[in-house]
Design a protein around this motif. Structure first.
Motif, PDB file in Angstrom:
ATOM      1  N   ILE A 136      -1.675   8.191   4.677  1.00 28.48           N
ATOM      2  CA  ILE A 136      -1.111   7.133   5.740  1.00 28.48           C
ATOM      3  C   ILE A 136      -0.071   7.960   6.265  1.00 28.48           C
ATOM      4  N   TYR A 141      -3.249   3.351  11.012  1.00 28.44           N
ATOM      5  CA  TYR A 141      -3.830   3.075   9.614  1.00 28.44           C
ATOM      6  C   TYR A 141      -4.255   1.590   9.623  1.00 28.44           C
ATOM      7  N   LEU A 185      -7.777  -0.563   9.974  1.00 29.96           N
ATOM      8  CA  LEU A 185      -8.337  -1.697   9.158  1.00 29.96           C
ATOM      9  C   LEU A 185      -8.401  -2.763   9.617  1.00 29.96           C
ATOM     10  N   VAL A 200       0.847  -1.278   0.056  1.00 32.36           N
ATOM     11  CA  VAL A 200       0.065   0.236   0.113  1.00 32.36           C
ATOM     12  C   VAL A 200       0.916   1.394  -0.047  1.00 32.36           C
ATOM     13  N   ILE A 227      -3.048   8.559  -1.226  1.00 29.37           N
ATOM     14  CA  ILE A 227      -3.381   7.586  -0.093  1.00 29.37           C
ATOM     15  C   ILE A 227      -1.953   7.358   0.770  1.00 29.37           C
ATOM     16  N   THR A 283      -9.883   1.873   2.656  1.00 25.90           N
ATOM     17  CA  THR A 283      -8.904   2.928   2.696  1.00 25.90           C
ATOM     18  C   THR A 283      -9.321   4.010   2.065  1.00 25.90           C
ATOM     19  N   PHE A 310      -9.812  -3.992   1.919  1.00 25.37           N
ATOM     20  CA  PHE A 310      -8.994  -3.007   2.500  1.00 25.37           C
ATOM     21  C   PHE A 310      -8.761  -1.703   1.472  1.00 25.37           C
ATOM     22  N   TRP A 318      -9.938   7.862   3.216  1.00 27.87           N
ATOM     23  CA  TRP A 318      -9.061   8.820   2.596  1.00 27.87           C
ATOM     24  C   TRP A 318      -9.945  10.091   1.988  1.00 27.87           C
TER      25      TRP A 318
END
Lengths: 365, 399
Positions: free
Chosen positions: B346, B354, B358, B295, B342, B327, B323, B331
């Motif tokens: 993060i 973060y 999740l 990621v 992203i 995410t 995910f 965001w």
């Protein structure tokens, strides 16, 4: 009607687009053989084979429909009637036999397109569009790419080989659409803090200073990662802007959102980064590091850029072990040694950077 | 004698690029209706001639970019066109695209933009009907601005021996995922969003640093060795087992001369593919296949280029969808400033926080790296320093 038109017509499923031969052998490829640097044979468990012929393309991968039609003719005449556009902008013809692949090779070479780019060669020089269509470009990456390719072509065709694969990315500005992670990365930049067009910058600023008082931050200032752009209300109620040189890192984010950020072309140049790679081979993925902050970018020949890139390739060729990518070689000899070998002047913009840790999937292992 | 017209000066510079051994972009452009004057102007003034333009297509909000020259004289419009997964074209389909580019455009195609999309120049006055024409062929425009951008895949099982999962099916799955499909028609994000699907650790799509979510095929433990086939290769001199062991970057391989057996320690194996590519198919990826989810890779965005971080190892590509959705929603919501990717989100949130968000258990060793920089704010003296240094090398090479 409108809701219908909002819907996208995506090219799915992929099975609708694959040629029959690949559909039959999907997921059944069991072996491969290299035939020189531009032809790979793929063997399926069904016994069928496909030969891919990798063809180098013009900078920024731009083609006239005329040339592509002639490619389609060749693909039909000798190949299986299919082509692949690779992620790096090369074209791969697909053929059913080695003889057919050789005929494709002869025909495209006859048209002036080189075949090669696998194994210890240059796989591609990736160029963004720059002056062809881009609004933020500082230097013209396609013409830089053209002269680099003209000088380095034998490394693509395999007439001359390298210790390992080499990728070069060329970007016209620090937005880096050509990519920041490759063995050699060239990035155009201002060479100084940017300026702006005094008349038209107002198109990127609020009309009245009242907007600032109400807490509005215009995007051109908001995107600056170092707070180097200050906007302020003037006495006459309009809005002024300052670029604070000591804070600026020449990253170009301001020009990305405002066309009227400007620069002096005599100060503009390219930064050179080395040692990046994506693949998990060897030392694993690596980031590239800026080792030369500025090289003059003078068209049409771009002599300084060509010379520096050639020099780096030559030093790597002379001292790397077989199979050692530029970044791995750099890790082994040490970044300081690299600076010494090339006698690179050091300022705060290219202090030798050491890499610790591992990237990509290695972070899991 | 007045000053020469910059277009003439530029055209002269551009003629230089029609020569030389490598295929020329200028020659190709001259075979199309591309406005060469704009390129010439840029070369003469050593500044791009282009600024942002505008175009409107009914009920289509992503997938096209309009430009005009800074003097307002020339306009340009191009479509970003979705490629079929794997980017393989039958000549039949390719010819339809070529006919489209001739009829509605300038006869000019960039076969792979930096995201991997096909970029086709289109005439502004027919843009609206061009969208319908493209849809009739079986593809569409998309992926500009603050929205879903190209989801890119390697050639995968279509033509690669190493594909460890079906990357083409994975791309199709994400392209048509209801959430992604909903997002892709609008400009709702702080900035762009990219995914990449690499079938094996060679990572041909560069998932490790050029996508917000990168899915890379891996396996657990050691590669699979067919000892009989390997000994045959050794017998034929195709493979040197000592060299094979020596080239393993993690020292996981030992060669037992007496038993003529290659032993690979699965716990040490870093999936470098070094032994596999040298001795394939006698050595193959292991059978217990997984997908590593990375990621936050990116080039653009507030805090500059970043390498991706390790998120999770999953069994199927569908498992990563949760995910992605969570995410992207986090965001999009909240106070993410415009032009934050992203990875920037993060970075501001903190990677550990973060992961908590999740509900993912931290795995592996997320690497930090120094700021990736390109560019410098130099004074005249410093520019002279580097300029002189480069010119010395020019002399050395007699260029």
């Amino acid at each position: 009607m409108s809701s219908e038109r909002l819907k996208k017509r995506l090219p799915v499923p992929y099975t609708d687009f694959l040629p029959e031969l690949l559909k039959r052998n999907y997921g059944r490829w069991v072996d491969r053989r290299f035939h020189g640097y531009g032809i790979i044979e793929h063997v399926s468990e069904t016994g069928e084979r496909v030969f891919t012929v990798k063809v180098g393309t013009p900078p920024n991968f731009r083609f006239s429909t005329d040339t592509l039609r002639r490619f389609a003719d060749i693909a039909e005449r000798h190949g299986i009637g299919a082509l692949r556009m690779t992620r790096s902008g090369n074209i791969e013809f697909l053929a059913g036999s080695l003889e057919a692949a050789q005929r494709i090779r002869e025909e495209v070479e006859g048209m002036g397109f080189p075949v090669g780019g696998w194994g210890p060669t240059i796989w591609s020089i990736n160029s963004c569009t720059a002056f062809l269509t881009c609004t933020t470009a500082v230097v013209d990456s396609p013409s830089i790419t053209k002269v680099l390719y003209d000088h380095l072509k034998p490394y693509f065709t395999g007439e001359k080989t390298l210790p390992a694969k080499l990728r070069i990315n060329v970007s016209g500005c620090p937005s880096g659409c050509g990519g920041y992670v490759a063995d050699i990365v060239l990035v155009g930049h201002y060479g100084d803090a940017p300026t702006y067009d005094p008349d038209r910058i107002k198109l990127c600023l609020p009309r009245s200073s009242k907007a600032l008082e109400a807490g509005h931050v215009p995007e051109v200032a908001m995107v600056c990662p170092t707070g180097a752009i200050k906007v302020y209300g003037k006495e006459d109620g309009s809005v002024g802007m300052d670029i604070i040189r000591s804070k600026c890192i020449a990253c170009g984010r301001c020009r990305d959102v405002c066309d009227w950020i400007d620069f002096d072309p005599d100060k503009a140049g390219v930064a050179l980064l080395v040692g990046g790679k994506s693949s998990n081979t060897g030392r694993g993925p690596l980031m590239a590091r800026q080792v030369i902050p500025w090289i003059p970018a003078v068209p049409p020949e771009y002599r300084e850029i060509v010379a520096v890139v050639k020099k780096i390739i030559d030093v790597w060729r002379e001292t790397a072990r077989p199979g050692e990518r530029l970044g791995e070689w750099l890790e082994r000899i040490g970044i300081e040694e690299f600076y010494k070998m090339l006698d690179i002047p050091i300022t705060k913009w290219n202090k030798p950077v050491k890499i610790t840790g591992e990237f990509g999937i290695r972070q899991f292992l | 004698m007045g000053e020469r017209d910059p277009v003439d000066v530029g055209m002269e510079i551009l003629r230089y690029y029609e020569e030389g051994p490598w295929p020329s972009h200028v020659k190709e452009l001259k075979k199309t209706r591309y406005p060469m004057e704009a390129y010439a102007m840029g070369m003469a003034q050593r500044k791009t001639a282009w600024a942002a333009g505008s175009a409107k297509i009914r009920y289509v909000y992503t997938g096209f970019i309009s430009r005009r020259t800074r003097d307002g004289k020339i306009t340009e419009l191009h479509f970003r066109v979705w490629q079929p997964s794997g980017q393989i074209y039958t000549t039949d389909f390719l010819r339809k695209i070529l006919d489209f580019a001739d009829k509605y455009g300038l006869g000019l195609i960039e076969i792979a933009g930096q995201q991997g999309q096909m970029i086709i120049s289109v005439r502004n006055e027919v843009a609206d009907e061009a969208v319908d024409a493209l849809r009739a062929i079986g593809t569409d425009i998309g992926a500009t601005g603050d929205t879903i951008r190209e989801l890119a895949t390697c050639v995968g099982p279509a033509l690669c021996e190493f594909a460890l999962y079906d990357t083409l099916a994975a791309r199709d799955y994400y392209l048509t995922h209801p959430k992604i499909y909903e997002w892709m028609s609008n400009q709702l994000f702080p900035f762009k969003f990219k995914m990449k699907f690499s079938g094996c650790p060679f990572d041909c799509t560069r998932a490790s640093h050029r996508s917000d979510f990168g899915l890379v095929g891996i396996w657990e433990g050691a590669p699979e060795v067919d000892h009989e086939a390997l000994n045959e290769k050794i017998g034929k001199g195709e493979v040197d087992p000592r060299e094979l062991a020596g080239s393993c970057p993690s020292g996981a391989i030992t060669w037992d001369e007496k038993e003529r057996r290659l032993n690979i320690d699965g716990a040490k194996c870093k999936k470098s593919m070094e032994c596999i590519r040298k001795a394939f198919p006698a050595i193959k990826p292991g059978r217990n296949r997984k997908i590593a989810v990375l990621v936050g890779g990116k080039v653009k965005g507030r805090f500059g280029p970043m390498m991706a971080k390790p998120l999770a190892i999953v069994n199927t590509y569908e498992e990563a969808a949760d995910f992605v959705v969570k995410t992207v929603e986090a965001w999009m919501e909240g106070n993410t400033p415009h032009k934050d990717r992203i990875a920037d989100f993060i970075f501001r949130t903190g990677f550990t926080k973060y992961l908590e968000m999740l509900n993912v258990r931290p795995q592996g060793k997320p690497a930090n790296h120094p700021r990736l920089v390109a560019g410098a704010v130099l004074d005249d003296e410093e520019r002279r320093l580097y300029g002189d240094w480069a010119r010395k090398i020019v002399e050395q090479y007699g260029l």
